[in-house]
Design an enzyme around this catalytic site. Structure first.
Site, PDB file in Angstrom:
ATOM      1  N   GLY A   1       0.820  -1.197   0.000  1.00 15.67           N
ATOM      2  CA  GLY A   1       0.000   0.000   0.000  1.00 15.67           C
ATOM      3  C   GLY A   1       0.859   1.253   0.000  1.00 15.67           C
ATOM      4  O   GLY A   1       0.510   2.256  -0.640  1.00 15.67           O
ATOM      5  N   THR A   2       1.974   1.210   0.710  1.00 14.56           N
ATOM      6  CA  THR A   2       2.891   2.353   0.746  1.00 14.56           C
ATOM      7  C   THR A   2       3.431   2.657  -0.643  1.00 14.56           C
ATOM      8  O   THR A   2       3.497   3.817  -1.059  1.00 14.56           O
ATOM      9  CB  THR A   2       4.054   2.083   1.715  1.00 14.56           C
ATOM     10  OG1 THR A   2       3.545   2.021   3.054  1.00 14.56           O
ATOM     11  CG2 THR A   2       5.110   3.177   1.642  1.00 14.56           C
TER      12      THR A   2
ATOM     13  N   ASN B   1      -6.935   4.884   9.417  1.00 14.45           N
ATOM     14  CA  ASN B   1      -6.406   3.627   9.941  1.00 14.45           C
ATOM     15  C   ASN B   1      -6.306   3.607  11.460  1.00 14.45           C
ATOM     16  O   ASN B   1      -6.206   2.537  12.064  1.00 14.45           O
ATOM     17  CB  ASN B   1      -5.023   3.345   9.344  1.00 14.45           C
ATOM     18  CG  ASN B   1      -4.062   4.495   9.539  1.00 14.45           C
ATOM     19  OD1 ASN B   1      -4.271   5.582   9.003  1.00 14.45           O
ATOM     20  ND2 ASN B   1      -3.015   4.272  10.301  1.00 14.45           N
TER      21      ASN B   1
ATOM     22  N   SER C   1      -4.345  -2.510  -0.521  1.00 16.47           N
ATOM     23  CA  SER C   1      -3.333  -3.495  -0.158  1.00 16.47           C
ATOM     24  C   SER C   1      -3.983  -4.826   0.180  1.00 16.47           C
ATOM     25  O   SER C   1      -5.074  -4.866   0.755  1.00 16.47           O
ATOM     26  CB  SER C   1      -2.517  -2.998   1.045  1.00 16.47           C
ATOM     27  OG  SER C   1      -1.493  -3.906   1.381  1.00 16.47           O
TER      28      SER C   1
ATOM     29  N   HIS D   1      -2.982  -7.295   2.289  1.00 13.05           N
ATOM     30  CA  HIS D   1      -2.913  -7.874   3.635  1.00 13.05           C
ATOM     31  C   HIS D   1      -3.905  -7.265   4.613  1.00 13.05           C
ATOM     32  O   HIS D   1      -3.987  -7.691   5.769  1.00 13.05           O
ATOM     33  CB  HIS D   1      -1.481  -7.795   4.190  1.00 13.05           C
ATOM     34  CG  HIS D   1      -1.061  -6.438   4.669  1.00 13.05           C
ATOM     35  ND1 HIS D   1      -0.912  -6.151   6.007  1.00 13.05           N
ATOM     36  CD2 HIS D   1      -0.737  -5.319   4.001  1.00 13.05           C
ATOM     37  CE1 HIS D   1      -0.506  -4.896   6.137  1.00 13.05           C
ATOM     38  NE2 HIS D   1      -0.396  -4.373   4.927  1.00 13.05           N
TER      39      HIS D   1
ATOM     40  N   THR E   1       9.498  -7.630 -11.798  1.00 16.93           N
ATOM     41  CA  THR E   1       8.746  -8.861 -12.024  1.00 16.93           C
ATOM     42  C   THR E   1       7.586  -8.973 -11.041  1.00 16.93           C
ATOM     43  O   THR E   1       7.767  -8.791  -9.832  1.00 16.93           O
ATOM     44  CB  THR E   1       9.663 -10.083 -11.875  1.00 16.93           C
ATOM     45  OG1 THR E   1      10.744  -9.966 -12.803  1.00 16.93           O
ATOM     46  CG2 THR E   1       8.909 -11.374 -12.129  1.00 16.93           C
TER      47      THR E   1
ATOM     48  N   CYS F   1       2.899   1.258  11.592  1.00 17.19           N
ATOM     49  CA  CYS F   1       4.153   1.784  11.037  1.00 17.19           C
ATOM     50  C   CYS F   1       4.875   2.682  12.029  1.00 17.19           C
ATOM     51  O   CYS F   1       6.055   2.959  11.874  1.00 17.19           O
ATOM     52  CB  CYS F   1       3.871   2.565   9.760  1.00 17.19           C
ATOM     53  SG  CYS F   1       3.085   1.577   8.472  1.00 17.19           S
TER      54      CYS F   1
END
Length: 383
Positions: free
Chosen positions: A71-72, A152, A200, A202, A238, A328
């Site tokens: 997400g970052t 969040n 994101s 997760h 990749t 974070c």
């Protein structure tokens, strides 16, 4: 010992279906989606299928979705990508809010160091920003506006759609950090006045290390990473094929079961708050954030007379996982920038703990946690 995980806003456990999808893709043999041989084509087919699934869920074209590593990265790619592209048109203003995740705030500060003019919108005591303040800040020189969907730390929902309409009218690119709201809101991105959205895997019971960026067709955008031409030359590197496959599986289940998921987490959250009131009394704690316009799975609570650090340490010893705020920054001793921006009292800021609920949690766990907090509170008062 008790083992209760109430930190789903930090990360969620992978559901069995996502684990199975990851294992299947990882065990299918070597394959780089950019390779032209059969192994590469098989991997590319998995990525394409996942992209198609996510596009269907989000109401956009598959070509508008870019897989990232988090997400970052999605936030940074959106902000730097749009800002640099807009600067070529003479637009150098950045507008964001004081309650954003640090992935957005720190990226905006870096853009400011690079010569962009940064405006940070204030929040009220519920954590909401004002569309009127946004309208006053967004002008013909604004390059990018970035407003999160749901906070969040507190769960407070922002008027990002209304602000998006203002940004669109004035030619600014609108970015929404929807990492925490993903899986709790339904969108039709084709009709939403938003140009960039970051999510994101997760946060919805998918794997860590996989993010997604929606880039609306026609949006000014320059890639953050330079290398190969993966993701239509918008994100070199990749692709994480097993992670992407698991992401799509988790998202499919999250959207299919969204109504049930919302009812479940809201029930656990409300049971927790009711149990706290029964165990501690309504004057012993305060729920932070907007009381109605909020994500259903987050409860940020200030416990008067206890520091968040002490409470979290005792909860951990009792087998309960919670957080002091964003995962974070929770390792630091600094007060929450979100609660500080809401102009809450020092006591409320320093006694705040975030509980966030999800898959596997029960009302019994909520009630047990309230009893544990009451026991900790009584012990601390005695000592």
């Amino acid at each position: 010992m008790t083992s209760i995980y109430f930190d789903h806003a930090a990360t969620t456990p992978m559901i069995p279906e996502a684990v199975a999808a990851y294992a299947e893709a990882a065990g299918a043999g070597p394959g780089n989606p950019s390779s032209l041989h059969a192994f590469g084509r098989a991997s590319r087919s998995r990525v394409t299928a996942a992209r198609d699934t996510l596009a269907r869920l989000l109401g956009c074209m598959p070509s508008e979705l870019v897989f990232t590593g988090s997400g970052t990265e999605s936030d940074n790619s959106a902000l730097f990508g749009a800002a640099v592209a807009q600067r070529a048109k003479g637009r150098t203003g950045i507008v964001t809010t004081a309650v954003e995740h640090h992935a957005v705030l720190n990226a905006c500060l870096q853009l400011e160091k690079q010569g962009f003019r940064l405006t940070v919108l204030p929040a009220d005591e519920t954590g909401r920003v004002s569309p009127e303040a946004a309208a006053a800040a967004i002008d013909e020189s604004t390059a990018v506006v970035s407003v999160m969907a749901g906070n969040n730390e507190t769960g407070t929902l922002q008027p990002y759609e209304e602000i998006g309409r203002i940004a669109r009218e004035r030619g600014a690119v609108m970015h929404v950090d929807a990492v925490q709201a993903f899986g709790y809101e339904r969108w039709n991105l084709q009709s939403l006045p938003v140009d960039l959205i970051s999510v994101s895997a997760h946060k919805i019971n998918g794997p860590q290390g996989v993010g997604l960026l929606y880039v609306k067709r026609g949006t000014p955008f320059q890639p953050l990473l330079h290398g190969g031409t993966q993701e239509r030359a918008r994100r070199a590197g990749t692709e994480n094929v097993p992670g992407i496959s698991a992401f799509a599986e988790a998202a499919n289940i999250a959207f299919r079961n969204m109504d049930e998921r919302i009812r479940h987490v809201r029930d656990v959250r409300d049971s927790f708050l009711q149990a706290l009131q029964a165990e501690l009394g309504e004057d012993a704690f305060q729920l932070n954030g907007h009381q109605e316009l909020r994500l259903p799975h987050i409860a940020n609570v200030s416990f008067f007379g206890m520091s968040s650090e002490t409470l979290l340490m005792n909860l951990d010893l009792a087998g309960v996982a919670a957080s002091g705020g964003s995962a974070c920054t929770s390792g630091s001793l600094q007060p929450s920038h979100v609660l500080t921006a809401m102009n809450l009292s020092r006591e409320r800021v320093q006694s705040a703990v975030r509980f966030s609920f999800g898959f596997g949690n029960t009302r019994e766990e909520a009630e047990k946690t309230a009893k544990i907090i009451a026991t900790i509170s009584a012990r601390l008062r005695i000592s």
